[in-house]
Motif scaffolding. Sequence first.
Motif, PDB file in Angstrom:
ATOM      1  N   UNK A  30       0.836  -1.208   0.000  1.00  0.00           N
ATOM      2  CA  UNK A  30       0.000   0.000   0.000  1.00  0.00           C
ATOM      3  C   UNK A  30       0.867   1.253   0.000  1.00  0.00           C
ATOM      4  N   UNK A  31       1.967   1.219   0.743  1.00  0.00           N
ATOM      5  CA  UNK A  31       2.881   2.366   0.769  1.00  0.00           C
ATOM      6  C   UNK A  31       3.520   2.597  -0.593  1.00  0.00           C
ATOM      7  N   UNK A  32       3.882   1.524  -1.271  1.00  0.00           N
ATOM      8  CA  UNK A  32       4.500   1.628  -2.595  1.00  0.00           C
ATOM      9  C   UNK A  32       3.522   2.262  -3.575  1.00  0.00           C
ATOM     10  N   UNK A  33       2.297   1.735  -3.629  1.00  0.00           N
ATOM     11  CA  UNK A  33       1.286   2.283  -4.541  1.00  0.00           C
ATOM     12  C   UNK A  33       0.944   3.728  -4.195  1.00  0.00           C
ATOM     13  N   UNK A  34       0.851   4.033  -2.926  1.00  0.00           N
ATOM     14  CA  UNK A  34       0.547   5.401  -2.494  1.00  0.00           C
ATOM     15  C   UNK A  34       1.688   6.351  -2.868  1.00  0.00           C
ATOM     16  N   UNK A  35       2.913   5.906  -2.709  1.00  0.00           N
ATOM     17  CA  UNK A  35       4.071   6.735  -3.056  1.00  0.00           C
ATOM     18  C   UNK A  35       4.122   7.006  -4.551  1.00  0.00           C
ATOM     19  N   UNK A  36       3.814   5.994  -5.355  1.00  0.00           N
ATOM     20  CA  UNK A  36       3.794   6.188  -6.803  1.00  0.00           C
ATOM     21  C   UNK A  36       2.703   7.190  -7.189  1.00  0.00           C
ATOM     22  N   UNK A  37       1.560   7.081  -6.545  1.00  0.00           N
ATOM     23  CA  UNK A  37       0.467   8.019  -6.810  1.00  0.00           C
ATOM     24  C   UNK A  37       0.864   9.451  -6.443  1.00  0.00           C
ATOM     25  N   UNK A  38       1.524   9.625  -5.297  1.00  0.00           N
ATOM     26  CA  UNK A  38       1.978  10.961  -4.879  1.00  0.00           C
ATOM     27  C   UNK A  38       3.006  11.533  -5.851  1.00  0.00           C
ATOM     28  N   UNK A  39       3.938  10.693  -6.298  1.00  0.00           N
ATOM     29  CA  UNK A  39       4.968  11.151  -7.233  1.00  0.00           C
ATOM     30  C   UNK A  39       4.334  11.560  -8.561  1.00  0.00           C
ATOM     31  N   UNK A  40       3.396  10.777  -9.038  1.00  0.00           N
ATOM     32  CA  UNK A  40       2.728  11.102 -10.298  1.00  0.00           C
ATOM     33  C   UNK A  40       1.941  12.403 -10.171  1.00  0.00           C
ATOM     34  N   UNK A  41       1.335  12.620  -9.019  1.00  0.00           N
ATOM     35  CA  UNK A  41       0.628  13.881  -8.791  1.00  0.00           C
ATOM     36  C   UNK A  41       1.605  15.056  -8.828  1.00  0.00           C
ATOM     37  N   UNK A  42       2.750  14.862  -8.184  1.00  0.00           N
ATOM     38  CA  UNK A  42       3.761  15.915  -8.138  1.00  0.00           C
ATOM     39  C   UNK A  42       4.330  16.223  -9.532  1.00  0.00           C
ATOM     40  N   UNK A  43       4.503  15.172 -10.352  1.00  0.00           N
ATOM     41  CA  UNK A  43       5.036  15.334 -11.706  1.00  0.00           C
ATOM     42  C   UNK A  43       3.940  15.634 -12.734  1.00  0.00           C
ATOM     43  N   UNK A  44       2.684  15.667 -12.303  1.00  0.00           N
ATOM     44  CA  UNK A  44       1.534  15.872 -13.179  1.00  0.00           C
ATOM     45  C   UNK A  44       1.476  14.811 -14.278  1.00  0.00           C
ATOM     46  N   UNK A  45       1.528  13.537 -13.831  1.00  0.00           N
ATOM     47  CA  UNK A  45       1.475  12.383 -14.726  1.00  0.00           C
ATOM     48  C   UNK A  45       0.291  11.506 -14.371  1.00  0.00           C
ATOM     49  N   UNK A  46      -0.156  10.734 -15.352  1.00  0.00           N
ATOM     50  CA  UNK A  46      -1.103   9.682 -15.031  1.00  0.00           C
ATOM     51  C   UNK A  46      -0.330   8.555 -14.338  1.00  0.00           C
ATOM     52  N   UNK A  47      -1.033   7.723 -13.597  1.00  0.00           N
ATOM     53  CA  UNK A  47      -0.361   6.602 -12.944  1.00  0.00           C
ATOM     54  C   UNK A  47       0.002   5.550 -13.987  1.00  0.00           C
ATOM     55  N   UNK A  48       1.219   5.023 -13.925  1.00  0.00           N
ATOM     56  CA  UNK A  48       1.609   3.971 -14.874  1.00  0.00           C
ATOM     57  C   UNK A  48       0.971   2.632 -14.499  1.00  0.00           C
ATOM     58  N   UNK A  49       0.929   1.762 -15.474  1.00  0.00           N
ATOM     59  CA  UNK A  49       0.417   0.403 -15.278  1.00  0.00           C
ATOM     60  C   UNK A  49       1.588  -0.486 -14.869  1.00  0.00           C
ATOM     61  N   UNK A  50       1.388  -1.277 -13.812  1.00  0.00           N
ATOM     62  CA  UNK A  50       2.419  -2.218 -13.369  1.00  0.00           C
ATOM     63  C   UNK A  50       2.332  -3.464 -14.250  1.00  0.00           C
ATOM     64  N   UNK A  51       3.299  -3.664 -15.113  1.00  0.00           N
ATOM     65  CA  UNK A  51       3.378  -4.876 -15.915  1.00  0.00           C
ATOM     66  C   UNK A  51       4.105  -5.946 -15.106  1.00  0.00           C
ATOM     67  N   UNK A  52       4.003  -7.191 -15.544  1.00  0.00           N
ATOM     68  CA  UNK A  52       4.673  -8.282 -14.820  1.00  0.00           C
ATOM     69  C   UNK A  52       6.168  -8.020 -14.672  1.00  0.00           C
ATOM     70  N   UNK A  53       6.780  -7.473 -15.708  1.00  0.00           N
ATOM     71  CA  UNK A  53       8.215  -7.145 -15.665  1.00  0.00           C
ATOM     72  C   UNK A  53       8.511  -6.180 -14.523  1.00  0.00           C
ATOM     73  N   UNK A  54       7.672  -5.164 -14.364  1.00  0.00           N
ATOM     74  CA  UNK A  54       7.876  -4.187 -13.290  1.00  0.00           C
ATOM     75  C   UNK A  54       7.725  -4.832 -11.918  1.00  0.00           C
ATOM     76  N   UNK A  55       6.731  -5.657 -11.777  1.00  0.00           N
ATOM     77  CA  UNK A  55       6.500  -6.326 -10.497  1.00  0.00           C
ATOM     78  C   UNK A  55       7.691  -7.196 -10.114  1.00  0.00           C
ATOM     79  N   UNK A  56       8.197  -7.967 -11.075  1.00  0.00           N
ATOM     80  CA  UNK A  56       9.331  -8.848 -10.796  1.00  0.00           C
ATOM     81  C   UNK A  56      10.599  -8.054 -10.467  1.00  0.00           C
ATOM     82  N   UNK A  57      10.862  -6.991 -11.215  1.00  0.00           N
ATOM     83  CA  UNK A  57      12.026  -6.135 -10.921  1.00  0.00           C
ATOM     84  C   UNK A  57      11.913  -5.540  -9.523  1.00  0.00           C
ATOM     85  N   UNK A  58      10.715  -5.059  -9.190  1.00  0.00           N
ATOM     86  CA  UNK A  58      10.532  -4.408  -7.905  1.00  0.00           C
ATOM     87  C   UNK A  58      10.679  -5.408  -6.747  1.00  0.00           C
ATOM     88  N   UNK A  59      10.188  -6.602  -6.929  1.00  0.00           N
ATOM     89  CA  UNK A  59      10.316  -7.640  -5.900  1.00  0.00           C
ATOM     90  C   UNK A  59      11.796  -7.979  -5.684  1.00  0.00           C
TER      91      UNK A  59
END
Length: 89
Positions: A30-59
Amino acid sequence: MRIWCKLFKKNRMLKDTVIENYNMEMSRTAKVYDSLEQACYEFDLEKPIWLDKNKQEFIRHARTRFYQDNFIEQIDFDYLDFQVIEEDY
């Protein structure tokens, strides 16, 4: 938890921000998703989609990059680097 988010274009950092979330009632995920949402708000971006590749890299590395494939709208940078720099214990 502290997360460092950076926008890059042609190997140059355009913008960066550090998001802090020390809410002990939230799960790590929840903290990770919330942090990404805050960063996207700060950068004025839409939230990116987590693809399987992203999930595996992050893990594995507590870090991932979001490219054009992760965004529905056109982006004006090469990638968004998303990295945990401090964990809660």
